[in-house]
Design a protein around this motif. Structure first.
Motif, PDB file in Angstrom:
ATOM      1  N   SER A 104       1.542  10.824   7.780  1.00  9.89           N
ATOM      2  CA  SER A 104       1.992  10.164   7.271  1.00  9.89           C
ATOM      3  C   SER A 104       1.703   9.132   6.611  1.00  9.89           C
ATOM      4  O   SER A 104       1.354   8.473   7.529  1.00  9.89           O
ATOM      5  CB  SER A 104       3.412  10.538   6.839  1.00  9.89           C
ATOM      6  OG  SER A 104       4.019  10.142   7.876  1.00  9.89           O
ATOM      7  N   GLY A 105       2.009   7.852   5.686  1.00 12.50           N
ATOM      8  CA  GLY A 105       2.696   6.570   5.581  1.00 12.50           C
ATOM      9  C   GLY A 105       1.073   6.344   6.066  1.00 12.50           C
ATOM     10  O   GLY A 105      -0.253   5.936   5.277  1.00 12.50           O
ATOM     11  N   ILE A 106       1.130   4.522   6.328  1.00 15.90           N
ATOM     12  CA  ILE A 106       0.436   4.310   7.195  1.00 15.90           C
ATOM     13  C   ILE A 106      -0.556   5.234   7.723  1.00 15.90           C
ATOM     14  O   ILE A 106      -2.459   5.185   7.539  1.00 15.90           O
ATOM     15  CB  ILE A 106       0.004   2.747   7.312  1.00 15.90           C
ATOM     16  CG1 ILE A 106       2.121   2.487   6.712  1.00 15.90           C
ATOM     17  CG2 ILE A 106      -0.668   2.453   8.850  1.00 15.90           C
ATOM     18  CD1 ILE A 106       1.645   1.152   6.852  1.00 15.90           C
ATOM     19  N   ARG A 153      11.150   2.478   2.744  1.00 17.85           N
ATOM     20  CA  ARG A 153      12.564   3.455   2.210  1.00 17.85           C
ATOM     21  C   ARG A 153      13.596   2.604   3.305  1.00 17.85           C
ATOM     22  O   ARG A 153      14.503   3.165   3.068  1.00 17.85           O
ATOM     23  CB  ARG A 153      11.979   5.133   2.509  1.00 17.85           C
ATOM     24  CG  ARG A 153      11.292   5.218   1.038  1.00 17.85           C
ATOM     25  CD  ARG A 153      10.952   6.614   0.911  1.00 17.85           C
ATOM     26  NE  ARG A 153      10.745   7.056   2.101  1.00 17.85           N
ATOM     27  CZ  ARG A 153       9.299   7.434   1.589  1.00 17.85           C
ATOM     28  NH1 ARG A 153       8.760   6.747   0.489  1.00 17.85           N
ATOM     29  NH2 ARG A 153       8.300   8.275   3.139  1.00 17.85           N
ATOM     30  N   ILE A 206      -1.349   0.648   0.801  1.00 16.12           N
ATOM     31  CA  ILE A 206      -1.682   1.066   2.015  1.00 16.12           C
ATOM     32  C   ILE A 206      -3.393   1.312   2.071  1.00 16.12           C
ATOM     33  O   ILE A 206      -3.993   0.548   2.794  1.00 16.12           O
ATOM     34  CB  ILE A 206      -1.153   2.690   1.899  1.00 16.12           C
ATOM     35  CG1 ILE A 206      -0.067   3.013   2.993  1.00 16.12           C
ATOM     36  CG2 ILE A 206      -2.071   3.835   3.391  1.00 16.12           C
ATOM     37  CD1 ILE A 206       0.476   4.195   2.304  1.00 16.12           C
ATOM     38  N   GLY A 264       5.422   2.185  -0.696  1.00 15.22           N
ATOM     39  CA  GLY A 264       5.722   3.684  -0.254  1.00 15.22           C
ATOM     40  C   GLY A 264       5.227   4.159   0.927  1.00 15.22           C
ATOM     41  O   GLY A 264       4.736   4.729   1.220  1.00 15.22           O
ATOM     42  N   THR A 265       5.865   3.806   1.875  1.00 13.67           N
ATOM     43  CA  THR A 265       5.872   4.222   3.327  1.00 13.67           C
ATOM     44  C   THR A 265       7.577   4.155   3.324  1.00 13.67           C
ATOM     45  O   THR A 265       8.594   3.640   2.711  1.00 13.67           O
ATOM     46  CB  THR A 265       5.731   2.920   4.397  1.00 13.67           C
ATOM     47  OG1 THR A 265       6.451   2.232   4.291  1.00 13.67           O
ATOM     48  CG2 THR A 265       4.191   2.813   3.513  1.00 13.67           C
ATOM     49  N   GLU A 266       7.688   4.613   4.261  1.00 10.95           N
ATOM     50  CA  GLU A 266       9.162   5.368   4.884  1.00 10.95           C
ATOM     51  C   GLU A 266       9.444   3.933   5.950  1.00 10.95           C
ATOM     52  O   GLU A 266      10.565   3.948   5.804  1.00 10.95           O
ATOM     53  CB  GLU A 266       9.173   6.356   6.359  1.00 10.95           C
ATOM     54  CG  GLU A 266      10.092   6.887   6.738  1.00 10.95           C
ATOM     55  CD  GLU A 266       9.578   8.469   7.668  1.00 10.95           C
ATOM     56  OE1 GLU A 266       9.410   8.750   7.924  1.00 10.95           O
ATOM     57  OE2 GLU A 266      10.810   8.056   8.328  1.00 10.95           O
TER      58      GLU A 266
END
Ligand code: COA
Length: 266
Positions: A22-24, A200, A223, A195-197
């Motif tokens: 996920s994410g980066i 958030r 990212i 757009g990353t955890e």
């Protein structure tokens, strides 16, 4: 997104990306695969790894999901072996697996502090150590993802700050120790990434606007921008770089700690 790099820059190479589900980490895996690398994705959650691997295969790449916890050295070692057996070699390791949350130091449990040090710092050592022999064979390189918290004192994140500072020091130590083996070791230190955890979890709605306003370049990183810095470091353009940490924070750390103080309720 179109790349500023020559196409197929990493053709024939194999990359292992931790936190690749996920994410980066997932973004970096997509970028490296988009440049022709075969990628192994290591993370705790099989379903997330499978989804990213399927997406990479759908785009014509080759990807392998390796469910493992970076805190478990035996599992990491087995995953590195599987990556090499399946994909043939290992040229690039990206340490992206990380954990963080907001917690005041005065009430953070010892186990909470340890959990983040274990994932970020010990996990980075475990994966780098387990991959070293293969990277030396390929004269490859390691890039670890740290954060500005490594150098900018940041309230409510002493656990992550200590872990990321440790990774940046480990980066310099490993760079020196492994230089003659032909293994380069670098890091990328982003500020908040859209757009990353991380955003958030760490920039809750009430703090988000103040943190954004303060970035000299006027926005958070993407990212793709983090992936681009990683690609530069593992590419021939980065061939003389080792022991470096690329700061990627839109200029924020030029200002020192700022609206973060608001988070203390002072
Ligand atoms: N505030 C304070 N303490 C917290 C916390 C929070 N928000 N979240 C977890 N902890 C503490 C737990 O209470 C526990 O300590 P205790 O046993 O003394 O109660 C300790 O941290 C470990 O928690 P646990 O959930 O068992 O750990 P885990 O290994 O399953 O998860 C974390 C690790 C805590 C880092 C979890 O947040 C995680 O998996 N994060 C990965 C994703 C992520 O953080 N991404 C953002 C990166 S910027």
């Amino acid at each position: 997104m179109s790349s500023v790099f020559a196409p197929n820059l990493l053709a024939g190479q194999v990359a292992l990306v931790t936190g690749g589900g996920s994410g980066i980490g997932a973004g970096i895996a997509r970028t490296l695969a988009g440049q022709g690398a075969r990628v192994a994705l290591l993370g705790r959650t099989q379903a997330k790894l499978d989804a990213v691997a399927a997406e990479i295969r759908g785009a014509g790449g080759e990807a392998l999901a390796l469910p493992a916890d970076v805190r478990d050295y035996a599992a990491v070692e087995a995953s590195v072996s599987r990556a090499v057996e399946t994909l043939g070699r290992l040229d690039i390791v990206v340490n992206g697996a990380a954990g963080n949350f907001l917690a005041p130091a005065a009430s953070l449990s010892a186990n909470g502090f340890r959990a983040v040090i274990d994932i970020d710092l010990c996990g980075t050592f475990n994966v780098s150590r387990a991959a070293f022999a293969q990277l030396a064979k390929a004269r490859g390189s390691i890039v670890s993802i740290t954060a500005t918290q490594a150098s900018v004192p940041t309230p409510l994140q002493c656990h992550a700050g200590a872990a990321k500072a440790g990774i940046e020091k480990l980066t310099r130590d490993l760079a020196l120790e492994w230089a003659r083996s032909g293994v380069r070791v670098n890091a990328v230190a982003p500020g908040p990434v859209e757009g990353t955890e991380g955003v958030r979890r760490l920039a809750p709605a009430d703090a988000d606007a103040a943190v954004r306003r303060r970035v000299p370049l006027g926005r958070f990183a993407t990212i793709d921008e983090v992936s681009g810095a990683v690609l530069f470091l593992v590419s021939p353009a980065g061939a003389y770089m080792t022991g470096a940490t690329i700061l990627l924070d839109g200029g924020t750390s030029l200002l020192g700690p700022g609206p973060f103080l608001d988070m203390l309720g002072a």
